[in-house]
Scaffold this motif. Structure first.
Motif, PDB file in Angstrom:
ATOM      1  N   UNK A 171       0.817  -1.218   0.000  1.00  0.00           N
ATOM      2  CA  UNK A 171       0.000   0.000   0.000  1.00  0.00           C
ATOM      3  C   UNK A 171       0.848   1.265   0.000  1.00  0.00           C
ATOM      4  N   UNK A 172       1.923   1.279   0.810  1.00  0.00           N
ATOM      5  CA  UNK A 172       2.762   2.462   0.936  1.00  0.00           C
ATOM      6  C   UNK A 172       4.207   2.046   1.157  1.00  0.00           C
ATOM      7  N   UNK A 173       5.115   2.882   0.705  1.00  0.00           N
ATOM      8  CA  UNK A 173       6.531   2.719   0.975  1.00  0.00           C
ATOM      9  C   UNK A 173       7.002   3.886   1.839  1.00  0.00           C
ATOM     10  N   UNK A 174       7.754   3.579   2.891  1.00  0.00           N
ATOM     11  CA  UNK A 174       8.411   4.591   3.711  1.00  0.00           C
ATOM     12  C   UNK A 174       9.899   4.454   3.428  1.00  0.00           C
ATOM     13  N   UNK A 175      10.456   5.444   2.716  1.00  0.00           N
ATOM     14  CA  UNK A 175      11.807   5.310   2.166  1.00  0.00           C
ATOM     15  C   UNK A 175      12.736   6.395   2.673  1.00  0.00           C
ATOM     16  N   UNK A 176      13.909   5.985   3.175  1.00  0.00           N
ATOM     17  CA  UNK A 176      14.903   7.003   3.540  1.00  0.00           C
ATOM     18  C   UNK A 176      15.380   7.678   2.259  1.00  0.00           C
ATOM     19  N   UNK A 177      15.489   8.992   2.321  1.00  0.00           N
ATOM     20  CA  UNK A 177      15.706   9.789   1.113  1.00  0.00           C
ATOM     21  C   UNK A 177      16.757  10.856   1.372  1.00  0.00           C
ATOM     22  N   UNK A 178      17.721  10.947   0.467  1.00  0.00           N
ATOM     23  CA  UNK A 178      18.813  11.909   0.610  1.00  0.00           C
ATOM     24  C   UNK A 178      18.803  12.901  -0.545  1.00  0.00           C
ATOM     25  N   UNK A 179      19.152  14.148  -0.242  1.00  0.00           N
ATOM     26  CA  UNK A 179      19.286  15.142  -1.317  1.00  0.00           C
ATOM     27  C   UNK A 179      20.744  15.350  -1.682  1.00  0.00           C
ATOM     28  N   UNK A 180      21.641  14.623  -1.024  1.00  0.00           N
ATOM     29  CA  UNK A 180      23.068  14.758  -1.295  1.00  0.00           C
ATOM     30  C   UNK A 180      23.553  13.579  -2.129  1.00  0.00           C
ATOM     31  N   UNK A 181      24.081  13.861  -3.290  1.00  0.00           N
ATOM     32  CA  UNK A 181      24.590  12.808  -4.159  1.00  0.00           C
ATOM     33  C   UNK A 181      25.954  12.342  -3.661  1.00  0.00           C
ATOM     34  N   UNK A 182      26.167  11.040  -3.669  1.00  0.00           N
ATOM     35  CA  UNK A 182      27.425  10.471  -3.220  1.00  0.00           C
ATOM     36  C   UNK A 182      27.888   9.417  -4.220  1.00  0.00           C
ATOM     37  N   UNK A 183      29.203   9.316  -4.469  1.00  0.00           N
ATOM     38  CA  UNK A 183      29.696   8.278  -5.377  1.00  0.00           C
ATOM     39  C   UNK A 183      29.497   6.879  -4.795  1.00  0.00           C
ATOM     40  N   UNK A 184      29.399   6.773  -3.469  1.00  0.00           N
ATOM     41  CA  UNK A 184      29.131   5.495  -2.799  1.00  0.00           C
ATOM     42  C   UNK A 184      27.929   5.691  -1.871  1.00  0.00           C
ATOM     43  N   UNK A 185      26.744   5.746  -2.431  1.00  0.00           N
ATOM     44  CA  UNK A 185      25.567   6.119  -1.634  1.00  0.00           C
ATOM     45  C   UNK A 185      25.204   5.074  -0.580  1.00  0.00           C
ATOM     46  N   UNK A 186      24.824   5.555   0.587  1.00  0.00           N
ATOM     47  CA  UNK A 186      24.302   4.677   1.631  1.00  0.00           C
ATOM     48  C   UNK A 186      22.819   4.936   1.877  1.00  0.00           C
ATOM     49  N   UNK A 187      22.306   5.998   1.283  1.00  0.00           N
ATOM     50  CA  UNK A 187      20.890   6.323   1.359  1.00  0.00           C
ATOM     51  C   UNK A 187      20.367   6.572  -0.051  1.00  0.00           C
ATOM     52  N   UNK A 188      19.048   6.557  -0.197  1.00  0.00           N
ATOM     53  CA  UNK A 188      18.441   6.659  -1.528  1.00  0.00           C
ATOM     54  C   UNK A 188      18.417   8.122  -1.990  1.00  0.00           C
ATOM     55  N   UNK A 190      17.371  11.258  -3.985  1.00  0.00           N
ATOM     56  CA  UNK A 190      16.008  11.567  -4.394  1.00  0.00           C
ATOM     57  C   UNK A 190      15.796  11.479  -5.905  1.00  0.00           C
ATOM     58  N   UNK A 191      16.823  11.783  -6.692  1.00  0.00           N
ATOM     59  CA  UNK A 191      16.672  11.667  -8.140  1.00  0.00           C
ATOM     60  C   UNK A 191      16.568  10.198  -8.557  1.00  0.00           C
ATOM     61  N   UNK A 192      17.286   9.335  -7.865  1.00  0.00           N
ATOM     62  CA  UNK A 192      17.177   7.893  -8.139  1.00  0.00           C
ATOM     63  C   UNK A 192      15.792   7.389  -7.763  1.00  0.00           C
ATOM     64  N   UNK A 193      15.278   7.896  -6.650  1.00  0.00           N
ATOM     65  CA  UNK A 193      13.929   7.520  -6.235  1.00  0.00           C
ATOM     66  C   UNK A 193      12.917   7.931  -7.295  1.00  0.00           C
ATOM     67  N   UNK A 194      13.104   9.118  -7.856  1.00  0.00           N
ATOM     68  CA  UNK A 194      12.202   9.593  -8.909  1.00  0.00           C
ATOM     69  C   UNK A 194      12.315   8.747 -10.178  1.00  0.00           C
TER      70      UNK A 194
END
Length: 235
Positions: A171-188, A190-194
């Motif tokens: 029904x719903x996703x609760x997703x950790x979301x980052x606005x900081x781009x990283x070459x080795x991301x540990x969080x999602x 936001x552009x990737x989420x989109x």
């Protein structure tokens, strides 16, 4: 499903939003998703803890912003209430962590999975990518009413979860979301989420674990933001 109340929506490095986590109360039972550094204080001020006789803490992983006040929660219920709370985590490393805090197995009940409980809540762990030196999990949370997905900390949505979400099984996703781009991301990021979630489905995605005041940016993309109680954030 009984409503999850978010005690915070921030990342470890953005204290104004508090540590991300959620709770719900069913009769005299408290359910908690993670127990970060700010969690016990928030619970103490927002839940009638003297009325709680049963506690289940479902842990995603062992970073401090997700388990930082777990020892205090265990001690409160054991020392003051003579209650052993249930600590749920797929990895036994949590036992070693609690032992270093001076808490042995007599003070709490450990289980790698959520068993029978008053709400008949199911919590199926889903391994997620976060950091290389720690096993981390999201959870499919379900009861007879619906199924939701809680990501914990994850750099992406697992393909199987995405498929279930787009088909309507989740029904719903609760997703950790980052606005900081990283070459080795540990969080999602936001552009990737989109990229992963089509616009018509984004209203069912709730962003959490924010690393800054980015709500307007995320809402313009069509995502929702988790709501926290008024006393759960710093002034």
């Amino acid at each position: 499903m009984v409503k999850w109340n978010f005690i915070g929506k921030g990342s470890a490095f953005y204290p104004p939003y508090g540590n991300t986590g959620a709770y719900m109360v069913f009769k005299d039972t408290l359910y908690l998703l993670d127990c970060g550094e700010t969690a016990f204080d928030i619970l103490y001020r927002n839940v009638e803890l003297p009325m709680v006789n049963n506690v289940y803490v479902i842990l995603t992983h062992l970073h401090a912003d997700h388990v930082g006040s777990l020892g205090t929660l265990i001690s409160y219920f054991y020392c003051l209430r003579n209650i052993r709370i249930h600590v749920i985590h797929p990895e036994t490393t949590v036992i070693r962590l609690l032992a270093l805090m001076g808490l042995d197995g007599d003070t709490y009940e450990y289980s790698p999975a959520l068993g029978e409980n008053p709400l008949d809540l199911k919590a199926a762990p889903v391994k997620v990518p976060h950091v290389d030196n720690m096993e981390c999990y999201g959870y499919l949370l379900s009861n007879s009413a619906e199924t939701i997905y809680y990501s914990g900390d994850a750099s992406q949505i697992p393909p199987g979860i995405k498929k279930m979400f787009l088909s309507g099984e989740i029904a719903r996703i609760y997703q950790d979301t980052s606005i900081h781009r990283s070459p080795n991301p540990s969080h999602c990021y936001y552009e990737k989420l989109a990229e992963e979630i089509p616009p018509e489905h984004r209203k069912r995605v709730y962003c959490m674990h924010l690393d800054g005041p980015c709500e307007e940016l995320l809402m313009k993309k069509g995502f929702q933001i988790v709501s926290t109680c008024s006393s759960c954030q710093a002034d």
